[in-house]
Design a protein around this motif. Structure first.
Motif, PDB file in Angstrom:
ATOM      1  N   ASP A 105      -0.875  13.201  -8.167  1.00 27.88           N
ATOM      2  CA  ASP A 105      -1.537  14.432  -7.751  1.00 27.88           C
ATOM      3  C   ASP A 105      -0.621  15.632  -7.961  1.00 27.88           C
ATOM      4  O   ASP A 105      -1.063  16.701  -8.412  1.00 27.88           O
ATOM      5  CB  ASP A 105      -1.939  14.344  -6.280  1.00 27.88           C
ATOM      6  N   LEU A 127       0.825  -1.208   0.000  1.00 27.95           N
ATOM      7  CA  LEU A 127       0.000   0.000   0.000  1.00 27.95           C
ATOM      8  C   LEU A 127       0.861   1.260   0.000  1.00 27.95           C
ATOM      9  O   LEU A 127       0.445   2.297  -0.532  1.00 27.95           O
ATOM     10  CB  LEU A 127      -0.925  -0.007   1.221  1.00 27.95           C
ATOM     11  N   VAL A 128       2.076   1.182   0.582  1.00 23.58           N
ATOM     12  CA  VAL A 128       2.966   2.343   0.587  1.00 23.58           C
ATOM     13  C   VAL A 128       3.312   2.745  -0.845  1.00 23.58           C
ATOM     14  O   VAL A 128       3.356   3.935  -1.175  1.00 23.58           O
ATOM     15  CB  VAL A 128       4.250   2.055   1.396  1.00 23.58           C
ATOM     16  N   GLN A 129       3.555   1.769  -1.711  1.00 26.18           N
ATOM     17  CA  GLN A 129       3.841   2.074  -3.111  1.00 26.18           C
ATOM     18  C   GLN A 129       2.670   2.801  -3.753  1.00 26.18           C
ATOM     19  O   GLN A 129       2.860   3.772  -4.494  1.00 26.18           O
ATOM     20  CB  GLN A 129       4.129   0.783  -3.880  1.00 26.18           C
ATOM     21  N   ARG A 130       1.448   2.338  -3.459  1.00 26.06           N
ATOM     22  CA  ARG A 130       0.274   2.965  -4.065  1.00 26.06           C
ATOM     23  C   ARG A 130       0.070   4.381  -3.532  1.00 26.06           C
ATOM     24  O   ARG A 130      -0.377   5.264  -4.255  1.00 26.06           O
ATOM     25  CB  ARG A 130      -0.954   2.093  -3.831  1.00 26.06           C
ATOM     26  N   ILE A 131       0.374   4.581  -2.246  1.00 28.01           N
ATOM     27  CA  ILE A 131       0.262   5.925  -1.663  1.00 28.01           C
ATOM     28  C   ILE A 131       1.236   6.883  -2.338  1.00 28.01           C
ATOM     29  O   ILE A 131       0.876   7.998  -2.723  1.00 28.01           O
ATOM     30  CB  ILE A 131       0.525   5.878  -0.145  1.00 28.01           C
ATOM     31  N   ILE A 132       2.496   6.434  -2.495  1.00 29.29           N
ATOM     32  CA  ILE A 132       3.512   7.269  -3.145  1.00 29.29           C
ATOM     33  C   ILE A 132       3.112   7.593  -4.576  1.00 29.29           C
ATOM     34  O   ILE A 132       3.218   8.732  -5.033  1.00 29.29           O
ATOM     35  CB  ILE A 132       4.880   6.569  -3.100  1.00 29.29           C
ATOM     36  N   GLN A 133       2.603   6.598  -5.298  1.00 26.72           N
ATOM     37  CA  GLN A 133       2.182   6.814  -6.675  1.00 26.72           C
ATOM     38  C   GLN A 133       1.034   7.812  -6.746  1.00 26.72           C
ATOM     39  O   GLN A 133       1.012   8.695  -7.621  1.00 26.72           O
ATOM     40  CB  GLN A 133       1.765   5.485  -7.314  1.00 26.72           C
ATOM     41  N   ALA A 134       0.080   7.696  -5.816  1.00 22.77           N
ATOM     42  CA  ALA A 134      -1.065   8.618  -5.807  1.00 22.77           C
ATOM     43  C   ALA A 134      -0.612  10.054  -5.578  1.00 22.77           C
ATOM     44  O   ALA A 134      -1.095  10.986  -6.237  1.00 22.77           O
ATOM     45  CB  ALA A 134      -2.055   8.198  -4.722  1.00 22.77           C
ATOM     46  N   TYR A 135       0.347  10.247  -4.660  1.00 24.23           N
ATOM     47  CA  TYR A 135       0.851  11.600  -4.399  1.00 24.23           C
ATOM     48  C   TYR A 135       1.625  12.143  -5.601  1.00 24.23           C
ATOM     49  O   TYR A 135       1.541  13.332  -5.928  1.00 24.23           O
ATOM     50  CB  TYR A 135       1.738  11.606  -3.146  1.00 24.23           C
TER      51      TYR A 135
END
Length: 336
Positions: free
Chosen positions: A314, A303-311
Motif C-alpha cells: 500500500d 498473518l503478521v507477515q501478510r499484514i506487513i506485506q500488505a502495508y
C-alpha cells in the motif's frame, strides 16, 4: 506431471515432518500445489516439475532442521519454502546453528531466519549494532538474549535496557505513582524478555545489586557506561539530539544494540527520527553494524507477515518511486 522420491532415514523424523494430522505437509502441498505421500521409507512428491523441485528442496531443508533437533511450525515451514523459491535453500545451515542463550526454563534461544542469524552475528562481532525492521522480527528479544549471554559469560558487568517514552506525552502526568511507575508500561516488553531469560527471582536479585537497570532514555543523560551491555529499544521515537546523547554514553568494555521500526514513528511529523538519521550518518563507520530485517524475518503468527506485506504494498502504491529527469521522454514522445 512428474514424481520424485525423498528417502527417509528415520521414521521418527518423518513423524515430525508431517506434524499432527499431517498439518505440516498440508502447508507444503497448498503453497506449492503438489501431492506428498509416504510409502515405506520414502516420500513421493508429485506435481508440476518446477513445483516438485521446490517441494523436494523444502522437505530436505526441513529434514536438516529436524536432524538438529529444531521443532517445526508454520512460520519456519513457510520460511523454508521462501528460501527454496529464492534459490537460497543452502542458507538453512545458517539458521538455528548456535544457541544465543538458554531461558530460565531451559529453552534454547536461537536465530530462526537467515536475517536473524546475521543480526546475532553482528551483535557478537561489533561494538554498536543497529537492528531495524518490522514488528515480530525478534529485534529486541534477540538483543536481550545476547545481553544475558554476555552477562553470564562475565563479558559485561551490567545490562542496561532503555526506551523513549514518547508515546506518553502529556498523558504521563495523569498516571499514578512516581516517574518510574509512570514509564513502566512502556518498558514492559523489556521486563518480559528478561523474566523469560532469567526468571523473576534472579531478575529481582540482579536489579537490587545494580547489575540490571531498566530505565527511560532520559535517565541516560550525563552518564558514561563502562563494562555494560546497553539496549535502546523503540529507537525510531528518539530525536536527533537524544540519539546523539545516547551513543556518546558508550564507555570502555561496553556494547550497544539499538532497535527500532522506522515505519512506526510516533514523533511529530516535523521532527526527524534519531534512528533514521543514525542509519544515514553511521553507515560505513568502522565497528558499527546496521542490520535491516524484513517481513521474511517475522517469527510471529504467519498473518503478521501478510499484514506487513500488505502495508508495504500500500505504501508503494501511495508513494511510487520518483522518476529521474533523465528517464523522461523528449518532446514528441520519443527517447533518444
Amino acid at each position: 506431471m512428474i514424481e520424485q522420491r525423498v528417502s527417509l532415514e528415520r521414521m521418527e523424523e518423518a513423524a515430525t515432518l508431517f506434524g499432527a494430522f499431517d498439518e505440516n505437509i498440508r502447508i507444503i502441498e497448498r503453497e506449492l500445489s503438489v501431492r506428498i505421500l509416504i510409502r515405506e521409507e520414502e516420500l513421493k512428491i508429485s506435481g508440476e516439475a518446477e513445483q516438485v523441485l521446490l517441494a523436494v528442496k523444502t522437505v530436505q531443508g526441513l529434514m536438516s532442521l529436524i536432524a538438529r533437533g529444531e521443532p517445526l511450525n508454520e512460520q519456519n515451514i513457510r520460511y523454508m519454502i521462501s528460501l527454496a523459491r529464492a534459490g537460497q535453500e543452502e542458507r538453512i545451515n545458517d539458521m538455528a546453528k548456535d544457541v544465543v542463550c538458554v531461558t530460565a526454563n531451559g529453552k534454547p534461544i536461537k536465530a530462526k531466519t537467515v536475517g536473524q542469524a546475521r543480526y546475532v552475528k553482528d551483535i557478537q562481532t561489533h561494538t554498536i549494532t543497529l537492528g531495524v525492521g518490522p514488528a515480530g522480527t525478534g529485534k529486541t528479544y534477540l538483543a536481550v538474549a545476547a545481553a544475558v549471554a554476555a552477562f553470564k559469560a562475565r563479558e559485561v558487568n551490567r545490562i542496561i535496557l532503555t526506551r523513549p517514552a514518547v508515546e506518553a506525552g502529556e498523558r504521563l502526568g495523569f498516571l499514578p505513582g512516581d516517574l518510574q511507575s509512570k514509564v513502566d508500561p512502556y518498558l514492559r516488553p523489556l521486563y518480559d524478555a528478561l523474566f523469560e531469560m532469567l526468571g523473576s527471582e534472579t531478575y529481582e536479585k540482579y536489579v537490587e545489586r545494580g547489575n540490571i537497570e531498566v530505565a527511560p532514555l532520559a535517565y541516560m543523560r550525563g552518564r558514561t557506561l563502562d563494562d555494560s551491555f546497553i539496549i535502546l529499544d523503540e529507537a525510531q521515537n528518539t530525536s536527533r539530539e537524544q540519539m546523539k546523547m545516547f551513543l556518546t554514553r558508550l564507555g570502555f568494555g561496553s556494547k550497544i544494540v539499538i532497535t527500532g521500526d522506522i515505519t512506526q514513528i510516533d514523533l511529530p511529523k516535523d521532527q526527524t527520527s534519531g534512528l533514521k538519521e543514525a542509519m544515514r550518518v553511521l553507515n560505513g563507520v568502522e565497528d558499527i553494524a546496521i542490520r535491516r530485517l524484513t517481513g521474511a524475518d517475522v517469527v510471529r503468527h504467519a498473518l503478521v507477515q501478510r499484514i506487513i506485506q500488505a502495508y508495504e504494498e500500500d505504501e508503494q502504491r501511495r508513494n511510487p518511486p520518483k522518476k529521474h529527469p533523465a528517464d523522461k521522454p523528449h518532446k514528441g514522445g520519443k527517447t533518444p
